[in-house]
Scaffold this motif. Structure first.
Motif, PDB file in Angstrom:
ATOM      1  N   ARG A  34      14.047  69.624  71.221  1.00  0.00           N
ATOM      2  CA  ARG A  34      13.165  69.439  72.383  1.00  0.00           C
ATOM      3  C   ARG A  34      13.948  69.011  73.624  1.00  0.00           C
ATOM      4  NH1 ARG A  34       8.629  65.512  70.299  1.00  0.00           N
ATOM      5  NH2 ARG A  34      10.536  64.389  69.796  1.00  0.00           N
ATOM      6  N   ALA A  35      15.025  68.266  73.430  1.00  0.00           N
ATOM      7  CA  ALA A  35      15.886  67.820  74.539  1.00  0.00           C
ATOM      8  C   ALA A  35      17.305  67.687  73.981  1.00  0.00           C
ATOM      9  CB  ALA A  35      15.395  66.501  75.103  1.00  0.00           C
ATOM     10  N   PRO A  36      17.939  68.809  73.704  1.00  0.00           N
ATOM     11  CA  PRO A  36      19.203  68.784  72.962  1.00  0.00           C
ATOM     12  C   PRO A  36      20.396  68.212  73.709  1.00  0.00           C
ATOM     13  CG  PRO A  36      18.725  71.000  73.711  1.00  0.00           C
ATOM     14  CD  PRO A  36      17.526  70.165  74.049  1.00  0.00           C
ATOM     15  N   LEU A  37      20.346  68.183  75.021  1.00  0.00           N
ATOM     16  CA  LEU A  37      21.521  67.749  75.776  1.00  0.00           C
ATOM     17  C   LEU A  37      21.416  66.333  76.323  1.00  0.00           C
ATOM     18  CD1 LEU A  37      22.425  71.031  77.675  1.00  0.00           C
ATOM     19  CD2 LEU A  37      23.493  70.081  75.621  1.00  0.00           C
ATOM     20  N   VAL A  38      20.300  65.666  76.126  1.00  0.00           N
ATOM     21  CA  VAL A  38      20.201  64.301  76.626  1.00  0.00           C
ATOM     22  C   VAL A  38      21.024  63.372  75.731  1.00  0.00           C
ATOM     23  CG1 VAL A  38      17.961  64.650  77.739  1.00  0.00           C
ATOM     24  CG2 VAL A  38      18.047  63.768  75.402  1.00  0.00           C
ATOM     25  N   VAL A  39      21.663  62.404  76.366  1.00  0.00           N
ATOM     26  CA  VAL A  39      22.487  61.467  75.602  1.00  0.00           C
ATOM     27  C   VAL A  39      21.594  60.551  74.766  1.00  0.00           C
ATOM     28  CG1 VAL A  39      24.117  59.555  75.794  1.00  0.00           C
ATOM     29  CG2 VAL A  39      24.419  61.594  77.207  1.00  0.00           C
ATOM     30  N   TRP A  40      20.507  60.058  75.387  1.00  0.00           N
ATOM     31  CA  TRP A  40      19.569  59.205  74.659  1.00  0.00           C
ATOM     32  C   TRP A  40      18.193  59.833  74.698  1.00  0.00           C
ATOM     33  CZ3 TRP A  40      19.295  55.631  71.138  1.00  0.00           C
ATOM     34  CH2 TRP A  40      18.074  54.982  70.936  1.00  0.00           C
ATOM     35  N   PRO A  41      17.523  59.981  73.578  1.00  0.00           N
ATOM     36  CA  PRO A  41      17.921  59.555  72.251  1.00  0.00           C
ATOM     37  C   PRO A  41      18.658  60.613  71.438  1.00  0.00           C
ATOM     38  CG  PRO A  41      15.613  60.148  72.205  1.00  0.00           C
ATOM     39  CD  PRO A  41      16.091  60.336  73.630  1.00  0.00           C
ATOM     40  N   SER A  42      18.553  61.881  71.830  1.00  0.00           N
ATOM     41  CA  SER A  42      19.096  62.958  70.990  1.00  0.00           C
ATOM     42  C   SER A  42      20.566  62.762  70.651  1.00  0.00           C
ATOM     43  CB  SER A  42      18.912  64.316  71.675  1.00  0.00           C
ATOM     44  OG  SER A  42      17.558  64.627  71.812  1.00  0.00           O
ATOM     45  N   GLY A  43      21.412  62.645  71.654  1.00  0.00           N
ATOM     46  CA  GLY A  43      22.849  62.562  71.414  1.00  0.00           C
ATOM     47  C   GLY A  43      23.243  61.370  70.556  1.00  0.00           C
ATOM     48  N   VAL A  44      22.700  60.210  70.884  1.00  0.00           N
ATOM     49  CA  VAL A  44      23.049  58.993  70.134  1.00  0.00           C
ATOM     50  C   VAL A  44      22.562  59.095  68.691  1.00  0.00           C
ATOM     51  CG1 VAL A  44      22.644  56.500  69.962  1.00  0.00           C
ATOM     52  CG2 VAL A  44      23.185  57.529  72.181  1.00  0.00           C
ATOM     53  N   CYS A  45      21.346  59.573  68.485  1.00  0.00           N
ATOM     54  CA  CYS A  45      20.820  59.702  67.125  1.00  0.00           C
ATOM     55  C   CYS A  45      21.598  60.737  66.311  1.00  0.00           C
ATOM     56  CB  CYS A  45      19.333  60.044  67.162  1.00  0.00           C
ATOM     57  SG  CYS A  45      18.318  58.677  67.759  1.00  0.00           S
ATOM     58  N   ILE A  46      21.979  61.828  66.937  1.00  0.00           N
ATOM     59  CA  ILE A  46      22.789  62.833  66.236  1.00  0.00           C
ATOM     60  C   ILE A  46      24.147  62.243  65.880  1.00  0.00           C
ATOM     61  CG2 ILE A  46      23.994  65.046  66.506  1.00  0.00           C
ATOM     62  CD1 ILE A  46      21.467  65.914  68.177  1.00  0.00           C
ATOM     63  N   TRP A  47      24.768  61.532  66.804  1.00  0.00           N
ATOM     64  CA  TRP A  47      26.066  60.903  66.551  1.00  0.00           C
ATOM     65  C   TRP A  47      25.984  59.919  65.381  1.00  0.00           C
ATOM     66  CZ3 TRP A  47      27.225  55.977  69.598  1.00  0.00           C
ATOM     67  CH2 TRP A  47      28.414  55.395  69.179  1.00  0.00           C
ATOM     68  N   ILE A  48      25.056  58.977  65.460  1.00  0.00           N
ATOM     69  CA  ILE A  48      24.943  57.959  64.413  1.00  0.00           C
ATOM     70  C   ILE A  48      24.530  58.601  63.086  1.00  0.00           C
ATOM     71  CG2 ILE A  48      23.723  55.860  63.684  1.00  0.00           C
ATOM     72  CD1 ILE A  48      25.806  55.460  65.959  1.00  0.00           C
ATOM     73  N   GLY A  49      23.595  59.534  63.129  1.00  0.00           N
ATOM     74  CA  GLY A  49      23.165  60.230  61.913  1.00  0.00           C
ATOM     75  C   GLY A  49      24.294  61.020  61.278  1.00  0.00           C
ATOM     76  N   THR A  50      25.099  61.658  62.118  1.00  0.00           N
ATOM     77  CA  THR A  50      26.239  62.424  61.618  1.00  0.00           C
ATOM     78  C   THR A  50      27.186  61.518  60.846  1.00  0.00           C
ATOM     79  OG1 THR A  50      26.102  64.025  63.425  1.00  0.00           O
ATOM     80  CG2 THR A  50      28.237  63.815  62.333  1.00  0.00           C
ATOM     81  N   VAL A  51      27.518  60.380  61.424  1.00  0.00           N
ATOM     82  CA  VAL A  51      28.468  59.462  60.784  1.00  0.00           C
ATOM     83  C   VAL A  51      27.829  58.790  59.568  1.00  0.00           C
ATOM     84  CG1 VAL A  51      29.898  57.407  61.091  1.00  0.00           C
ATOM     85  CG2 VAL A  51      29.745  59.106  62.932  1.00  0.00           C
ATOM     86  N   LEU A  52      26.615  58.291  59.708  1.00  0.00           N
ATOM     87  CA  LEU A  52      25.961  57.564  58.624  1.00  0.00           C
ATOM     88  C   LEU A  52      25.760  58.441  57.388  1.00  0.00           C
ATOM     89  CD1 LEU A  52      24.587  54.930  57.679  1.00  0.00           C
ATOM     90  CD2 LEU A  52      22.469  55.827  58.638  1.00  0.00           C
ATOM     91  N   VAL A  53      25.101  59.563  57.571  1.00  0.00           N
ATOM     92  CA  VAL A  53      24.857  60.467  56.442  1.00  0.00           C
ATOM     93  C   VAL A  53      26.175  61.041  55.937  1.00  0.00           C
ATOM     94  CG1 VAL A  53      23.727  62.609  55.710  1.00  0.00           C
ATOM     95  CG2 VAL A  53      22.496  60.986  57.163  1.00  0.00           C
TER      96      VAL A  53
END
Length: 129
Positions: A61-80
């Motif tokens: 829905r908003a793939p290029l915004v840093v918050w929340p998309s970017g931060v959640c993708i970053w943290i999710g990528t590392v966590l999972v």
């Protein structure tokens, strides 16, 4: 300006490529050889994490915004990614977790920041014209 529905595919591909770059650089830095196929072996847990984060946050829905998309993708990528590495017997040590957090954060957030700025400049120019 392109709509978010047209931006999610390039954003997802960019995430995929940057995660592969992270894995390839890491393998090369540790002289692990087989950089291309090895990068996929190293990257798959992080790619799975990114895919899960994309789905949970509906980042398309908003793939290029840093918050929340970017931060959640970053943290999710590392966590999972780290959870999957641990479950599959791959190395998960604090220095690697920190390097992954910093590196993937820089990669996944920097291009979003740059893209957002470029899109704003483009919008301003279009309004003036």
């Amino acid at each position: 300006m392109p709509s978010p529905s047209r931006l999610w595919i390039p954003a997802a591909i960019t995430d995929l490529l940057l995660i592969l770059v992270f894995a390839a650089i890491g393998r090369d830095a540790h002289s692990r050889g087989d950089i291309i196929s090895g990068a996929f072996a190293t990257a798959w847990p992080f790619l799975a994490g990114a895919a899960i984060a994309w789905g949970l946050t509906r980042a398309w829905r908003a793939p290029l915004v840093v918050w929340p998309s970017g931060v959640c993708i970053w943290i999710g990528t590392v966590l999972v990614g780290m959870i999957l590495r641990a479950v599959t017997g791959q190395t998960v040590v604090l220095p690697f977790v920190l390097v992954a957090l910093i590196s993937l954060g820089a990669l996944l957030l920097a291009y979003r920041t740059l893209a957002t700025l470029l899109l704003r400049v483009s919008r301003k120019r279009q309004r003036r014209a």
